[in-house]
Design a protein around this motif. Structure first.
Motif, PDB file in Angstrom:
ATOM      1  N   LYS A   1     -10.345 -20.695 -20.229  1.00  0.00           N
ATOM      2  CA  LYS A   1     -10.037 -22.125 -20.073  1.00  0.00           C
ATOM      3  C   LYS A   1      -9.369 -22.425 -18.738  1.00  0.00           C
ATOM      4  O   LYS A   1      -9.507 -23.509 -18.199  1.00  0.00           O
ATOM      5  N   PHE A   2      -8.592 -21.467 -18.236  1.00  0.00           N
ATOM      6  CA  PHE A   2      -7.846 -21.647 -16.991  1.00  0.00           C
ATOM      7  C   PHE A   2      -8.109 -20.457 -16.053  1.00  0.00           C
ATOM      8  O   PHE A   2      -7.216 -19.634 -15.814  1.00  0.00           O
ATOM      9  N   PRO A   3      -9.318 -20.351 -15.508  1.00  0.00           N
ATOM     10  CA  PRO A   3      -9.674 -19.164 -14.721  1.00  0.00           C
ATOM     11  C   PRO A   3      -8.861 -18.962 -13.444  1.00  0.00           C
ATOM     12  O   PRO A   3      -8.806 -17.855 -12.922  1.00  0.00           O
ATOM     13  N   LYS A   4      -8.207 -19.987 -12.939  1.00  0.00           N
ATOM     14  CA  LYS A   4      -7.416 -19.858 -11.698  1.00  0.00           C
ATOM     15  C   LYS A   4      -5.959 -19.499 -11.981  1.00  0.00           C
ATOM     16  O   LYS A   4      -5.142 -19.462 -11.080  1.00  0.00           O
TER      17      LYS A   4
ATOM     18  N   LEU B   1      -3.768  -9.318 -25.628  1.00  0.00           N
ATOM     19  CA  LEU B   1      -4.760  -9.311 -24.557  1.00  0.00           C
ATOM     20  C   LEU B   1      -5.968 -10.170 -24.927  1.00  0.00           C
ATOM     21  O   LEU B   1      -6.490 -10.903 -24.085  1.00  0.00           O
ATOM     22  N   LYS B   2      -6.407 -10.110 -26.172  1.00  0.00           N
ATOM     23  CA  LYS B   2      -7.539 -10.949 -26.612  1.00  0.00           C
ATOM     24  C   LYS B   2      -7.189 -12.426 -26.476  1.00  0.00           C
ATOM     25  O   LYS B   2      -7.994 -13.222 -25.993  1.00  0.00           O
ATOM     26  N   ALA B   3      -5.992 -12.800 -26.911  1.00  0.00           N
ATOM     27  CA  ALA B   3      -5.559 -14.199 -26.812  1.00  0.00           C
ATOM     28  C   ALA B   3      -5.461 -14.638 -25.357  1.00  0.00           C
ATOM     29  O   ALA B   3      -5.882 -15.749 -25.001  1.00  0.00           O
ATOM     30  N   HIS B   4      -4.936 -13.785 -24.522  1.00  0.00           N
ATOM     31  CA  HIS B   4      -4.787 -14.112 -23.105  1.00  0.00           C
ATOM     32  C   HIS B   4      -6.166 -14.227 -22.430  1.00  0.00           C
ATOM     33  O   HIS B   4      -6.389 -15.096 -21.592  1.00  0.00           O
ATOM     34  N   ALA B   5      -7.094 -13.353 -22.812  1.00  0.00           N
ATOM     35  CA  ALA B   5      -8.455 -13.417 -22.262  1.00  0.00           C
ATOM     36  C   ALA B   5      -9.107 -14.753 -22.611  1.00  0.00           C
ATOM     37  O   ALA B   5      -9.803 -15.353 -21.780  1.00  0.00           O
ATOM     38  N   GLU B   6      -8.885 -15.246 -23.818  1.00  0.00           N
ATOM     39  CA  GLU B   6      -9.423 -16.561 -24.222  1.00  0.00           C
ATOM     40  C   GLU B   6      -8.807 -17.680 -23.376  1.00  0.00           C
ATOM     41  O   GLU B   6      -9.497 -18.607 -22.970  1.00  0.00           O
TER      42      GLU B   6
ATOM     43  N   PHE C   1     -13.055  -8.995 -19.499  1.00  0.00           N
ATOM     44  CA  PHE C   1     -12.575  -8.401 -20.743  1.00  0.00           C
ATOM     45  C   PHE C   1     -13.736  -8.246 -21.724  1.00  0.00           C
ATOM     46  O   PHE C   1     -13.932  -7.191 -22.324  1.00  0.00           O
ATOM     47  N   GLU C   2     -14.538  -9.312 -21.856  1.00  0.00           N
ATOM     48  CA  GLU C   2     -15.664  -9.315 -22.785  1.00  0.00           C
ATOM     49  C   GLU C   2     -16.735  -8.292 -22.377  1.00  0.00           C
ATOM     50  O   GLU C   2     -17.450  -7.769 -23.218  1.00  0.00           O
ATOM     51  N   ALA C   3     -16.811  -8.000 -21.088  1.00  0.00           N
ATOM     52  CA  ALA C   3     -17.782  -7.021 -20.579  1.00  0.00           C
ATOM     53  C   ALA C   3     -17.298  -5.587 -20.770  1.00  0.00           C
ATOM     54  O   ALA C   3     -18.011  -4.650 -20.429  1.00  0.00           O
ATOM     55  N   GLY C   4     -16.079  -5.421 -21.309  1.00  0.00           N
ATOM     56  CA  GLY C   4     -15.570  -4.088 -21.610  1.00  0.00           C
ATOM     57  C   GLY C   4     -14.607  -3.512 -20.603  1.00  0.00           C
ATOM     58  O   GLY C   4     -14.317  -2.315 -20.634  1.00  0.00           O
ATOM     59  N   MET C   5     -14.061  -4.332 -19.726  1.00  0.00           N
ATOM     60  CA  MET C   5     -13.147  -3.845 -18.696  1.00  0.00           C
ATOM     61  C   MET C   5     -11.738  -3.700 -19.280  1.00  0.00           C
ATOM     62  O   MET C   5     -10.868  -4.541 -19.091  1.00  0.00           O
TER      63      MET C   5
END
Length: 165
Positions: free
Chosen positions: A109-112, A100-105, A151-155
Motif C-alpha cells: 500500500k505504501f511502497p515508498k 513480516l507478513k503484515a509489514h509486507a502487506e 517477500f511474495e517472490a520468496g525473498m
C-alpha cells in the motif's frame, strides 16, 4: 509593465533556484541517529563493538537471500551484513513471521515507505547495509525483503535462536 508582470519577473529567479536548493540538501550525509534499544520478541539492537560474529547475506534480483538460514545461540550479538548484489533496491528486516507478513502487506500500500528501525536496512544496488542485533530470546524468527513483491517472490530466510546451555 503591470504590477502582476513585474512580480512574476521578480519571482522567476527564485523558481530557478529552488531545484538547486533542494538538490543541495541531498549532497550531505544524514547525521546518524542515536541507536534506539527497544526489546522486541526476537531481541534488541546492539552497538557494533558488541558483535563477535558477522554473517553476510547476499541479496539478488532473482529474489533470493543467501544464506537463507542462520543459527544463533541465545545472548549472541550478530552483525548481519546485507550485500545487495543486484541492480534494484532490496532490504532486510528481522522479525516474527506474522509481523513480516503484515509489514509486507503494508509495503504494498505504501511502497515508498522508508525504514529507520535498527532491525531493518534498506540497501541500494551494489551497496551494503548492516544490522547489529543481540538475540536475547530463544525461538524461530525470520528475515525478509519487504519491498512490494519481493517477500511474495520468496525473498526471505529463517533465524533459529537456541537457548543457552
Amino acid at each position: 509593465m503591470t504590477f502582476k508582470t513585474r512580480r512574476s519577473l521578480l519571482a522567476f529567479p527564485l523558481v530557478l533556484a529552488l531545484p538547486r536548493a533542494f538538490a543541495h540538501g541531498d549532497q550531505h550525509p544524514k547525521a546518524a541517529a542515536p541507536l534506539v534499544k527497544e526489546q522486541k520478541p526476537w531481541g534488541i539492537a546492539a552497538e557494533p563493538a558488541k558483535s563477535k560474529r558477522t554473517v553476510d547475506i547476499r541479496m539478488t534480483d532473482d529474489m533470493k537471500m543467501s544464506p537463507n538460514h542462520i543459527d544463533v545461540r541465545e545472548g549472541d550479538t550478530l552483525r548481519i551484513r546485507a550485500v545487495n548484489a543486484g541492480k534494484m533496491l532490496h532490504e532486510i528486516v528481522i522479525g516474527t513471521g506474522d509481523e513480516l507478513k503484515a509489514h509486507a502487506e503494508m509495503m504494498k500500500k505504501f511502497p515508498k515507505m522508508e525504514h529507520d528501525e535498527p532491525y531493518m536496512a534498506h540497501v541500494a544496488a551494489g551497496q551494503r547495509g548492516e544490522i547489529v542485533w543481540t538475540f536475547n530470546r530463544p525461538g524461530d524468527f525470520e528475515f525478509a525483503c519487504l519491498i512490494a513483491g519481493h517477500f511474495e517472490a520468496g525473498m526471505r530466510g529463517t533465524i533459529r535462536v537456541t537457548p543457552k546451555a
